[in-house]
Motif scaffolding. Sequence first.
Motif, PDB file in Angstrom:
ATOM      1  N   ALA A  35     -45.800 -33.389  52.429  1.00  0.00           N
ATOM      2  CA  ALA A  35     -45.810 -32.375  53.494  1.00  0.00           C
ATOM      3  C   ALA A  35     -47.195 -32.244  54.109  1.00  0.00           C
ATOM      4  CB  ALA A  35     -45.345 -31.027  52.944  1.00  0.00           C
ATOM      5  N   HIS A  36     -48.239 -32.246  53.275  1.00  0.00           N
ATOM      6  CA  HIS A  36     -49.608 -32.175  53.788  1.00  0.00           C
ATOM      7  C   HIS A  36     -49.914 -33.390  54.662  1.00  0.00           C
ATOM      8  CE1 HIS A  36     -50.384 -29.431  50.251  1.00  0.00           C
ATOM      9  NE2 HIS A  36     -50.848 -28.728  51.272  1.00  0.00           N
ATOM     10  N   ALA A  55     -45.209 -25.829  62.874  1.00  0.00           N
ATOM     11  CA  ALA A  55     -44.075 -25.402  62.050  1.00  0.00           C
ATOM     12  C   ALA A  55     -42.765 -25.904  62.635  1.00  0.00           C
ATOM     13  CB  ALA A  55     -44.064 -23.876  61.931  1.00  0.00           C
ATOM     14  N   GLU A  58     -42.429 -29.715  62.172  1.00  0.00           N
ATOM     15  CA  GLU A  58     -42.195 -30.087  60.770  1.00  0.00           C
ATOM     16  C   GLU A  58     -40.914 -29.468  60.209  1.00  0.00           C
ATOM     17  OE1 GLU A  58     -43.989 -32.256  58.833  1.00  0.00           O
ATOM     18  OE2 GLU A  58     -45.142 -32.726  60.631  1.00  0.00           O
ATOM     19  N   VAL A  60     -40.335 -26.223  59.387  1.00  0.00           N
ATOM     20  CA  VAL A  60     -40.599 -25.228  58.345  1.00  0.00           C
ATOM     21  C   VAL A  60     -40.910 -23.885  59.008  1.00  0.00           C
ATOM     22  CG1 VAL A  60     -41.459 -26.947  56.699  1.00  0.00           C
ATOM     23  CG2 VAL A  60     -43.070 -25.767  58.203  1.00  0.00           C
ATOM     24  N   SER A  61     -40.971 -22.848  58.205  1.00  0.00           N
ATOM     25  CA  SER A  61     -41.292 -21.526  58.736  1.00  0.00           C
ATOM     26  C   SER A  61     -42.789 -21.434  59.040  1.00  0.00           C
ATOM     27  CB  SER A  61     -40.915 -20.443  57.720  1.00  0.00           C
ATOM     28  OG  SER A  61     -41.763 -20.530  56.588  1.00  0.00           O
ATOM     29  N   PRO A  63     -44.885 -18.991  58.097  1.00  0.00           N
ATOM     30  CA  PRO A  63     -45.664 -18.677  56.892  1.00  0.00           C
ATOM     31  C   PRO A  63     -45.884 -19.902  55.991  1.00  0.00           C
ATOM     32  CG  PRO A  63     -44.034 -16.971  57.279  1.00  0.00           C
ATOM     33  CD  PRO A  63     -43.738 -18.101  58.247  1.00  0.00           C
ATOM     34  N   SER A  64     -44.853 -20.750  55.891  1.00  0.00           N
ATOM     35  CA  SER A  64     -44.997 -21.963  55.087  1.00  0.00           C
ATOM     36  C   SER A  64     -46.044 -22.894  55.694  1.00  0.00           C
ATOM     37  CB  SER A  64     -43.650 -22.680  54.985  1.00  0.00           C
ATOM     38  OG  SER A  64     -43.782 -23.896  54.290  1.00  0.00           O
ATOM     39  N   MET A  65     -46.009 -23.060  57.023  1.00  0.00           N
ATOM     40  CA  MET A  65     -46.998 -23.905  57.690  1.00  0.00           C
ATOM     41  C   MET A  65     -48.392 -23.307  57.547  1.00  0.00           C
ATOM     42  SD  MET A  65     -47.866 -26.625  59.154  1.00  0.00           S
ATOM     43  CE  MET A  65     -46.248 -27.339  59.373  1.00  0.00           C
ATOM     44  N   ASN A  66     -48.494 -21.991  57.573  1.00  0.00           N
ATOM     45  CA  ASN A  66     -49.795 -21.351  57.409  1.00  0.00           C
ATOM     46  C   ASN A  66     -50.394 -21.689  56.042  1.00  0.00           C
ATOM     47  OD1 ASN A  66     -51.880 -19.575  58.441  1.00  0.00           O
ATOM     48  ND2 ASN A  66     -51.187 -18.121  56.889  1.00  0.00           N
ATOM     49  N   ARG A  67     -49.567 -21.682  55.004  1.00  0.00           N
ATOM     50  CA  ARG A  67     -50.047 -22.042  53.657  1.00  0.00           C
ATOM     51  C   ARG A  67     -50.504 -23.505  53.619  1.00  0.00           C
ATOM     52  NH1 ARG A  67     -45.760 -18.710  52.443  1.00  0.00           N
ATOM     53  NH2 ARG A  67     -44.302 -20.419  52.105  1.00  0.00           N
ATOM     54  N   THR A  68     -49.725 -24.382  54.248  1.00  0.00           N
ATOM     55  CA  THR A  68     -50.094 -25.804  54.296  1.00  0.00           C
ATOM     56  C   THR A  68     -51.414 -25.983  55.029  1.00  0.00           C
ATOM     57  OG1 THR A  68     -47.774 -26.488  54.236  1.00  0.00           O
ATOM     58  CG2 THR A  68     -49.356 -28.085  55.117  1.00  0.00           C
TER      59      THR A  68
END
Length: 141
Positions: A35-36, A55, A58, A60-61, A63-68
Amino acid sequence: MGKTIGEQSTDLRIATFRLARRLRAEKADGELSDAHFSVLAGLHKHGEETLSALAEREGVSAPSMNRTVNSLEEWGYVERISDERDRRKVIVALTDSGHDTVKNTVKKRDRWLHQQLRGLSSEDRATLFAASELMRRLATQ
């Protein structure tokens, strides 16, 4: 008796996933998840993007992209830049290290595949090349 089309489909799926998994293992930074790396490769190909655009691309949500992106930023592969037109927006851009990681990973994967292909006969390489064209067509249908 030959295999049914269902059995052939299963064999093709398994072989494709195994080759893809083996190629994904060849990367410049062994700590990067798929994913990274996908985010880095997308930024390398498409240029800088907003977090929401990343996001969406990819799948994804936000928040998930923010973490990545937080992880990639911590590792020095991306940076966040204020959008000059809309200061509320943040643009994610690759750093030189991020570009280098993508280029080196692609080189490493190509080198691995080149080595594997060298061990095959010219007939087998021709068969694989023809199959790659068919697989590309299937993927775009």
